[in-house]
Design a protein around this motif. Structure first.
Motif, mmCIF file in Angstrom:
data_model
loop_
_atom_site.group_PDB
_atom_site.id
_atom_site.type_symbol
_atom_site.label_atom_id
_atom_site.label_comp_id
_atom_site.label_asym_id
_atom_site.label_seq_id
_atom_site.Cartn_x
_atom_site.Cartn_y
_atom_site.Cartn_z
ATOM 1 N N ASP A 179 7.425 37.665 -131.777
ATOM 2 C CA ASP A 179 7.751 37.183 -130.427
ATOM 3 C C ASP A 179 8.599 35.916 -130.504
ATOM 4 N N GLY A 181 11.099 32.988 -130.159
ATOM 5 C CA GLY A 181 11.889 32.480 -129.042
ATOM 6 C C GLY A 181 11.050 32.200 -127.815
ATOM 7 N N THR A 182 9.806 32.702 -127.800
ATOM 8 C CA THR A 182 8.964 32.509 -126.618
ATOM 9 C C THR A 182 8.009 31.332 -126.802
ATOM 10 N N TYR A 184 6.865 27.426 -128.695
ATOM 11 C CA TYR A 184 7.416 26.085 -128.527
ATOM 12 C C TYR A 184 7.577 25.360 -129.857
ATOM 13 N N ASP A 201 11.891 38.360 -129.620
ATOM 14 C CA ASP A 201 11.081 38.865 -128.520
ATOM 15 C C ASP A 201 11.884 39.790 -127.596
ATOM 16 N N SER A 203 11.970 39.973 -124.548
ATOM 17 C CA SER A 203 12.513 39.329 -123.347
ATOM 18 C C SER A 203 13.977 38.935 -123.534
#
Ligand code: C2E
Ligand code: MG
Ligand code: MG
Ligand code: MG
Length: 280
Positions: A179, A181-182, A184, A201, A203
């Motif tokens: 995942d 890039g989602t 922090y 990810d 998204s």
């Protein structure tokens, strides 16, 4: 009157809380029973090399049929984590998946296995030993196993988690950030991690060819990954246009419903036969 209404609301709220607590307890009890009664299954989703379309690995995904209803992992993994049942469940998945993938490799199919880790599993006692035992028992080479973690796991409990993962990497196991890039985690932080692969990810991937910002971001992540010497996997490929863009960007590998859906072991058997056949 207002007082009555307020009291009524509190009652409704308390009843709701009670119902939620009962549901959680029932789920926990059902999970426990499911584990004892072997109600869990594993599906495998192929990961392909985007340049050659060759299957390079399969990702193990846990499945639970609670009676005749399918419960998505996102609904029971949290409760399994909270109750600690995730530890024995993950151990079963680890052993079973290593065994099945080792058997496919024994038919001279050169594929790897990707496994999702849970935070609690990594910090559980003897985690590293459990993994190396599963490798030994199955005969799966360490280099054929990739363990996937999400950024949050590397930030929370960072020291312990990273040291355990580094031990595994020293055994030859590969590490991936799922995942990507989602979360922090900062880029500076990521650069110090003992990681071999990032999985972009869905998204981001979903916007390829449709949304300029998401396309640009995907391109940037692919480039960043390559600059750091990492294997870059795109997740959630559903449309031909996405596949085309990713190939053009030079993204290494891909996974998604367009390429192949998660499937039971028997489906992988069939896939193996066709793959080996077409390689001749
Ligand atoms: P993940 O590791 O990011 O896995 C990818 C998820 O995306 C899987 O959902 C897969 O079925 C789904 N997927 C794959 N291709 C596509 C696509 O083209 N479109 C869409 N819409 N979805 C796609 P699944 O199996 O429901 O798993 C959800 C999450 O649950 C996983 O996300 C992972 O974080 C976790 N999970 C699954 N199995 C395990 C497990 O054995 N152990 C642990 N700790 N977590 C697991
Ligand atoms: Mg994953
Ligand atoms: Mg993912
Ligand atoms: Mg996910």
């Amino acid at each position: 009157r207002a007082k009555d209404l307020g009291g009524r609301r509190v009652e409704v709220f308390a009843a709701q809380m009670h119902a939620d607590a009962v549901r959680r307890l029932e789920l926990a009890a059902d999970l426990q029973r499911a584990l004892i009664e072997n109600q869990f299954a594993i599906e495998y989703q192929p990961v392909v090399d985007l340049a050659t379309s060759r299957v390079t690995a399969v990702e193990a995904l846990v499945r639970w049929w609670r009676g005749s209803t399918f419960v998505p992992p996102e609904q029971f993994l949290g409760p399994a984590e909270d109750t600690g049942l995730i530890v024995p469940l993950s151990e079963w998945i680890l052993r079973e998946a290593c065994r099945e993938v080792a058997a496919w490799r024994a038919s001279s199919w050169d594929i790897g296995l990707s496994l999702n880790l849970s935070a609690r599993q990594i910090t559980a006692p003897r985690f590293v030993e459990t993994v190396s035992q599963a490798l030994e028992e199955s005969g799966l080479p360490a280099s054929a196993l990739t363990l996937e973690v999400i950024e949050e796991m590397l930030v929370e409990d960072a020291e312990e988690t990273i040291s355990r993962l580094s031990e595994l990497r020293a055994l030859g196991v590969r590490l991936a950030i799922d995942d990507f890039g989602t979360g922090y985690a900062s880029l500076a932080f990521l650069r110090q991690l003992p990681v071999d692969m990032i999985k972009i990810d869905p998204s981001f991937v979903s916007g390829l060819g449709r949304d300029e910002t998401l396309t640009l971001l995907t391109r940037t992540i692919v480039r960043l990954g390559h600059d750091l010497g990492l294997i870059v996997v795109a997740e959630g490929i559903e449309r031909p246009e996405q596949l085309e863009k990713l190939r053009e960007m030079g993204c290494t590998r891909g996974q998604g419903f367009l390429v192949a859906r998660p499937m039971a072991a028997r489906g992988v058997d069939t896939l193996m036969r066709t793959s080996l056949q077409s390689a001749l």
